[in-house]
Design an enzyme around this catalytic site. Sequence first.
Site, mmCIF file in Angstrom:
data_model
loop_
_atom_site.group_PDB
_atom_site.id
_atom_site.type_symbol
_atom_site.label_atom_id
_atom_site.label_comp_id
_atom_site.label_asym_id
_atom_site.label_seq_id
_atom_site.Cartn_x
_atom_site.Cartn_y
_atom_site.Cartn_z
ATOM 1 N N CYS A 94 10.506 5.221 3.501
ATOM 2 C CA CYS A 94 11.442 6.227 2.991
ATOM 3 C C CYS A 94 12.803 6.166 3.680
ATOM 4 C CB CYS A 94 10.837 7.626 3.101
ATOM 5 S SG CYS A 94 10.402 8.153 4.778
ATOM 6 N N HIS A 145 9.290 12.710 6.267
ATOM 7 C CA HIS A 145 9.630 12.042 5.015
ATOM 8 C C HIS A 145 11.034 12.440 4.581
ATOM 9 C CE1 HIS A 145 8.603 9.821 1.421
ATOM 10 N NE2 HIS A 145 8.915 10.843 0.643
ATOM 11 N N HIS A 162 12.668 8.460 -3.446
ATOM 12 C CA HIS A 162 12.048 8.282 -2.130
ATOM 13 C C HIS A 162 11.017 7.178 -2.221
ATOM 14 C CE1 HIS A 162 8.241 10.648 -3.118
ATOM 15 N NE2 HIS A 162 9.016 10.843 -4.176
#
Length: 192
Positions: A94, A145, A162
């Site tokens: 990510c 994340h 992402h």
Amino acid sequence: MAACQTSGPTFSKRGEEYRSAREIAAAKRAARKSGHRKGKYAGGVTGTSKDRTSRTRMPSGNLDREVATVIEAARSYTGVPYRWGGTTRVGMDCSGLLCTSFQSINVDLPRTSDEQSRYGTEVKPKDLREGDLVFFGSSKRNITHVGMVTEVNGPSDVRFIHASTSLGVIENNLYAKHYQKIFVKAVRPPVF
């Protein structure tokens, strides 16, 4: 931890040479200068804008050129599988996706999602716009994340790109139940 730049060419498919986000952006700028509207796009799709798939769709026309370039670079990685520490078309994580995408406008983003969460000004969810970074985790101290806003279509439809551990590089709605449970904060990078 892998660096954002590769030392040599990497091949995503047999016989197909890897092109970095910076190379893709440079090719697109050159095509725009020469006035071409048809041809080969970042995702490898040819034809007019009507022929392009969602993988290569362009951001809306009212975006800042740099924001549009970064979004387009990120979307060029759609479908690339997840790989921890990855920054190439062979595999991407990510934070590597964003690091590599921002290189298309010559911006060196910090490498990890935790560091990226401190790069810029915090933004309220109602004020999100394209190019903002969105962070997820169990708390502000545990960012795990990151994604980047690609489209704002209304108060409950904010798309972000992402690198999902199970699906690879993909776009999702920030207001989907799963992402709302783990959403921590949003940041506007100082370059926009």
